[in-house]
Motif scaffolding. Structure first.
Motif, PDB file in Angstrom:
ATOM      1  N   LEU A 437       0.818  -1.375  -0.309  1.00 42.01           N
ATOM      2  CA  LEU A 437       0.352  -0.072   0.297  1.00 42.01           C
ATOM      3  C   LEU A 437       0.602   1.535   0.207  1.00 42.01           C
ATOM      4  CD1 LEU A 437      -2.593  -1.048   2.658  1.00 42.01           C
ATOM      5  CD2 LEU A 437      -3.162  -0.877  -0.124  1.00 42.01           C
ATOM      6  N   THR A 438       1.806   1.061   1.133  1.00 45.75           N
ATOM      7  CA  THR A 438       2.737   3.068   0.944  1.00 45.75           C
ATOM      8  C   THR A 438       3.369   2.600   0.060  1.00 45.75           C
ATOM      9  OG1 THR A 438       2.646   1.953   3.153  1.00 45.75           O
ATOM     10  CG2 THR A 438       4.932   3.611   1.697  1.00 45.75           C
ATOM     11  N   PHE A 440       2.740   1.542  -3.261  1.00 44.57           N
ATOM     12  CA  PHE A 440       1.435   1.924  -4.242  1.00 44.57           C
ATOM     13  C   PHE A 440       1.255   3.708  -4.047  1.00 44.57           C
ATOM     14  CE2 PHE A 440      -3.006   3.381  -5.664  1.00 44.57           C
ATOM     15  CZ  PHE A 440      -2.943   2.373  -7.471  1.00 44.57           C
ATOM     16  N   ILE A 441       0.430   4.253  -2.995  1.00 50.39           N
ATOM     17  CA  ILE A 441       0.187   5.528  -2.996  1.00 50.39           C
ATOM     18  C   ILE A 441       1.313   6.370  -3.114  1.00 50.39           C
ATOM     19  CG2 ILE A 441       0.013   6.975  -0.731  1.00 50.39           C
ATOM     20  CD1 ILE A 441      -1.631   4.477   1.240  1.00 50.39           C
ATOM     21  N   ALA A 442       3.201   6.419  -2.447  1.00 53.63           N
ATOM     22  CA  ALA A 442       4.085   6.729  -2.631  1.00 53.63           C
ATOM     23  C   ALA A 442       4.623   6.814  -3.895  1.00 53.63           C
ATOM     24  CB  ALA A 442       5.043   6.516  -2.157  1.00 53.63           C
ATOM     25  N   LEU A 444       2.293   7.108  -6.357  1.00 48.08           N
ATOM     26  CA  LEU A 444       1.190   8.357  -7.111  1.00 48.08           C
ATOM     27  C   LEU A 444       1.623   9.342  -6.805  1.00 48.08           C
ATOM     28  CD1 LEU A 444      -2.106   5.999  -6.377  1.00 48.08           C
ATOM     29  CD2 LEU A 444      -1.123   6.743  -8.172  1.00 48.08           C
ATOM     30  N   MET A 445       2.189   9.598  -5.936  1.00 48.99           N
ATOM     31  CA  MET A 445       2.216  11.205  -4.983  1.00 48.99           C
ATOM     32  C   MET A 445       3.602  11.505  -5.658  1.00 48.99           C
ATOM     33  SD  MET A 445       1.514  10.211  -1.394  1.00 48.99           S
ATOM     34  CE  MET A 445       3.473  12.054  -0.491  1.00 48.99           C
ATOM     35  N   PRO A 450       5.310   2.008  -9.086  1.00 46.64           N
ATOM     36  CA  PRO A 450       5.018   0.618  -7.902  1.00 46.64           C
ATOM     37  C   PRO A 450       5.703  -0.285  -8.298  1.00 46.64           C
ATOM     38  CG  PRO A 450       2.483   1.219  -9.426  1.00 46.64           C
ATOM     39  CD  PRO A 450       4.031   1.700  -9.839  1.00 46.64           C
ATOM     40  N   MET A 462      -2.660  -5.105  -5.036  1.00 47.77           N
ATOM     41  CA  MET A 462      -2.805  -3.941  -4.588  1.00 47.77           C
ATOM     42  C   MET A 462      -4.577  -5.039  -4.050  1.00 47.77           C
ATOM     43  SD  MET A 462      -1.626  -1.066  -3.885  1.00 47.77           S
ATOM     44  CE  MET A 462      -3.123  -0.496  -3.108  1.00 47.77           C
ATOM     45  N   VAL A 466      -5.472  -4.348  -0.172  1.00 47.10           N
ATOM     46  CA  VAL A 466      -6.048  -3.851   0.640  1.00 47.10           C
ATOM     47  C   VAL A 466      -6.539  -4.843   1.978  1.00 47.10           C
ATOM     48  CG1 VAL A 466      -7.847  -2.822   0.889  1.00 47.10           C
ATOM     49  CG2 VAL A 466      -6.412  -1.908  -0.661  1.00 47.10           C
ATOM     50  N   ILE A 581       1.584   5.102   7.010  1.00 43.90           N
ATOM     51  CA  ILE A 581       0.391   4.503   6.428  1.00 43.90           C
ATOM     52  C   ILE A 581      -0.086   3.301   7.542  1.00 43.90           C
ATOM     53  CG2 ILE A 581      -0.215   2.979   4.684  1.00 43.90           C
ATOM     54  CD1 ILE A 581      -0.204   5.930   3.780  1.00 43.90           C
TER      55      ILE A 581
END
Length: 608
Positions: A437-438, A440-442, A444-445, A450, A462, A466, A581
Motif C-alpha cells: 500500500l505504501t 502504491f500511494i508513494a 502516486l505522490m 509502483p 493491490m 487491501v 500509512i
C-alpha cells in the motif's frame, strides 16, 4: 529497575537472539535442514512423510496451499472439540473434571487453532491434564507453524517468477515444528523449569490458609470474598449481623501439571493461553524475575526473527531491516507511552493527598493496581506492550487496571493488525500488505513506478493487499457491532460507562486481532462464546487467504529490473512513510470507537 534500562535490556537480548534464529528460519524456508538437527529430526521427518503419504517436493498453487491450511485447521477444530467435550471419559484427569459444553468447547477449539488462545474459562478448574497436553499444547505448536508456513509461501513468491507453485504446506508444517519450534521450546522449557515453573503430572494439592476467609458463592463455582466480615468459630458476621449463607474457606487449591512445557510454546509461538487462569501472573507459571525475563524475551523472539528472515529469504536483507526498523520504532513509542502513563498513575491518584504516587526507594509509586509486586510497573508495562504488539495474549498483570492511556496503546497495537512484529509469520505478511500500500500511494505522490522487491504492483496485487490490511478491522468492527445489538450485552460487563465499553471493545479487539489477551470484566455466556469464536475464525483465515492469493499473483509475475524510476523501499524515507500509512489506517478505522472507550474514560478522569 529503571523502566528505560529494563526495556533496553529486553530489546537487546531479544535482538541478539533473533539474528541467529532468523538465519535458521530462512534456512528451513529454503528446504535446507540444519546439520545438527537433521541427525535427530531427519528420520522423524521422513517417517512422517511416509506415514501421511505426502511428497515434500510438491509445489502447491496458492489455492491448494490455502485449501490445505483450511482442511488442517478445520480438522483440528473438530478433533480439539471432541477432546474437550469428552475429557470426562479420557485419561489423565485426576480431578475428574467433566467435559465442556458445546459453546465453550467451540470457542476454545477455534481459539487455539487460530493462534488466538482466548480463554473463556479458568484453566486449572476446567481442563484435565490430557486436554491441556494432547489438545491445547499440540495446537500451540500447530497454529504457530501454520502462520510461519504462510510466511514461507510469501517469501517464495518474491523469489520465483512465471510459476504457480509456492511449496508444500505439509512439508513446511513438519519442518517448522521439527527444526524451529521444538528445539527452541525444549531450551525455553528447561530454562523455565530450572527457574521454578511447575512441570509434573502429580495430583492437585491443598494448602491450609493462615487466616480463613468468608465468601459468598455465586452458584457457578465462583466466590466473592467478604472483605469486612469477621469469623467467629463457624459463624460469619458482617457489620455485626450474621450472614448464614456465607461459607468459610480455610484451604486453597494448588493446581499442578506440566506447565513449563506449555508456557514455553505459548510464549515463543505467540499463543498466549495460560496453563493457569491467572496466566503469567500466577506464581507457578511465572515465579520470579528470571522466568519473567525469559518469558518476556520469548514473546518477541520469533516475530523479530521472522522479520529479519524475510529479508534473508528474499535475498534483500536491507528490506528485512527496514521492516524491523519500522516495527521497532512503533514498539518503542508504545513502550514509552505505557511506562510513563503507568508510572504517573491516574489523575485521581496523582492529585490525592492521601496516596503518594511518586516512586521512591520504599514504594513503587504509580499505578500498582492489578500488578504483581514481584514484577512492578516497568516489567508489567513492557510485557503489556510486547504481548499486544506480538499477538501473544499472555499477561502478567490485569489489563482492566491499566490507565486509560495505557489501555488505548494496547488496543491501538491490536487495531493495527498486529504488525508491530505481530504473531509468528502473520505479523510479517501483514506488514508486507502495508508495504505494498505504501509503495502504491508513494508512487502516486511522486509519479514513480509502483514496484516492490522486483515485482510490479498491479491492480490484482493491490486488491489483495487491501484485503490483507483491512480484514482484521472489518471483522472486529462487524463482530462487535452485531454483538452490541444483543439484549444480553450489558450482563457480560462488570461495569457500565466508558470503562464498560472498553471491556466490551477489548474483547473483540483481542479476538479479532488473534491476540487473546483479556482486559477483564467480561462474563461470557453461550452467545458471546459463539460470537467470539466466529470472529477469531474470520480474523485468522481472511488475512491468510489474502496473503496466499497475493503470493500466488506475485509468483506468476516476472521480475522487473530496478531503474531510476523505482522507489527505494529500504531507506529512512520509506520507513517513515510505512509507519505513517500504518497509523493512518488504524486511526481512521478505529478512532470513533476509541473515543467512546479509553479516550472518554481519560477525559472523565481529568475533568471528573
Amino acid at each position: 529497575m529503571n523502566a528505560a534500562l529494563y526495556t533496553a535490556i529486553i530489546i537487546a537480548i531479544t535482538v541478539a537472539l533473533a539474528i541467529p534464529m532468523a538465519h535458521l528460519i530462512a534456512q528451513v524456508c529454503a528446504g535446507k535442514q540444519p546439520r545438527l538437527l537433521a541427525v535427530v529430526a531427519g528420520p522423524v521427518e521422513r517417517g512422517i512423510y511416509r506415514l501421511v503419504r505426502t511428497d515434500p517436493s510438491e509445489e502447491m498453487s496458492w489455492k491448494r496451499y490455502l485449501a490445505s491450511v483450511l482442511a488442517f485447521s478445520l480438522a483440528g477444530v473438530v478433533a480439539l472439540m471432541a477432546i474437550l467435550m469428552l475429557q470426562g471419559f479420557l485419561p489423565a484427569n485426576p480431578s475428574h473434571l467433566p467435559g465442556l459444553g458445546f459453546d465453550l468447547a467451540f470457542n476454545t477449539a477455534i481459539s487455539f487453532v487460530t493462534n488466538t488462545n482466548w480463554q473463556s474459562y479458568i484453566a486449572e478448574t476446567t481442563l484435565s491434564r490430557f486436554s491441556q497436553v494432547a489438545g491445547l499444547c499440540v495446537w500451540n505448536f500447530a497454529s504457530a507453524a501454520t502462520g510461519i508456513g504462510v510466511m514461507f509461501a510469501l517469501i517464495r513468491a518474491f523469489r520465483r517468477e512465471g510459476v504457480a507453485g509456492l511449496g508444500s504446506f505439509w512439508a513446511d508444517l513438519v519442518r517448522i515444528m521439527l527444526y524451529i519450534l521444538m528445539p527452541l521450546n525444549l531450551v525455553v522449557a528447561l530454562a523455565l523449569a530450572a527457574g521454578g515453573v511447575v512441570e509434573n503430572f502429580g495430583p492437585d494439592r491443598y494448602a491450609d490458609l493462615l487466616e480463613p476467609v468468608a465468601a459468598l458463592s455465586d452458584g457457578q463455582g465462583g466466590y466473592t470474598v467478604l472483605e469486612r466480615a469477621s469469623i467467629q468459630g463457624d459463624r460469619v458476621e458482617l457489620d455485626g449481623k450474621p450472614v448464614p449463607q456465607a461459607v468459610i474457606i480455610s484451604r486453597e487449591l494448588l493446581a499442578q501439571g506440566p506447565a513449563a512445557s506449555q508456557v514455553a510454546i505459548k510464549q515463543t509461538g505467540t499463543n498466549g493461553g495460560g496453563y493457569f487462569g491467572a496466566n503469567a501472573a500466577h506464581p507457578y507459571e511465572n515465579p520470579n524475575a528470571f522466568t519473567n525475563l525469559v518469558e518476556t524475551v520469548s514473546i518477541l523472539l520469533v516475530p523479530m526473527a521472522c522479520t529479519l528472515a524475510f529479508g534473508i529469504g528474499v535475498k534483500n536483507s536491507k528490506q528485512g531491516r527496514a521492516f524491523f526498523a519500522a516495527m521497532l520504532i512503533l514498539l518503542i513509542c508504545a513502550l514509552g507511552t505505557v511506562c510513563v502513563s503507568e508510572q504517573a498513575a491516574t489523575p485521581a491518584l496523582s492529585a490525592s493527598n492521601q496516596v503518594n504516587s511518586m516512586a521512591s526507594e520504599l514504594a513503587a509509586g504509580g499505578n500498582m493496581e492489578g500488578k504483581e509486586a514481584r514484577f512492578g510497573i516497568a516489567a508489567s508495562s513492557v510485557w503489556t506492550v510486547s504481548t499486544t504488539a506480538a499477538s501473544s495474549g499472555s499477561v502478567n498483570a490485569s489489563h482492566d487496571s491499566l490507565t486509560p492511556v495505557a489501555a488505548l496503546v494496547a488496543m491501538v497495537q491490536m487495531a493495527l493488525g498486529e504488525v508491530i512484529f505481530g504473531g509468528v509469520g502473520s505479523g510479517l505478511y501483514g506488514m508486507v500488505g502495508f508495504a505494498i500500500l505504501t509503495v502504491f500511494i508513494a508512487g502516486l505522490m511522486v509519479g514513480r513506478t509502483p514496484e516492490f522487491l522486483g515485482k510490479k504492483i498491479e491492480p490484482e496485487q493491490m486488491r489483495w493487499a487491501v484485503v490483507l490490511c483491512l480484514a482484521s478491522p472489518f471483522v472486529i468492527l462487524a463482530g462487535s457491532s452485531i454483538a452490541a445489538l444483543m439484549p444480553s450485552v450489558t450482563s457480560w460487563l462488570s461495569t457500565q460507562g466508558a470503562h464498560g465499553f472498553s471491556e466490551f471493545l477489548y474483547a473483540f479487539m483481542s479476538t479479532g486481532a488473534n491476540n487473546g489477551s483479556a482486559f477483564g470484566g467480561i462474563s461470557p455466556d453461550p452467545w458471546l462464546n459463539i460470537c467470539l469464536g466466529l470472529v477469531m475464525f474470520g480474523a485468522r483465515f481472511m488475512p491468510i487467504g489474502a496473503a496466499l492469493a497475493l503470493a500466488g499473483s506475485l509468483a506468476r509475475h516476472s521480475r522487473v529490473a530496478t531503474s531510476a524510476g523505482t522507489l527505494s523501499t529500504t531507506n529512512a524515507l520509506f520507513v517513515f512513510l510505512l509507519i505513517l500509512i500504518i497509523i493512518l489506517i488504524g486511526a481512521l478505522s478505529f478512532y470513533p470507537v476509541f473515543a467512546l472507550g479509553p479516550v472518554a474514560e481519560q477525559i472523565q478522569m481529568i475533568f471528573g
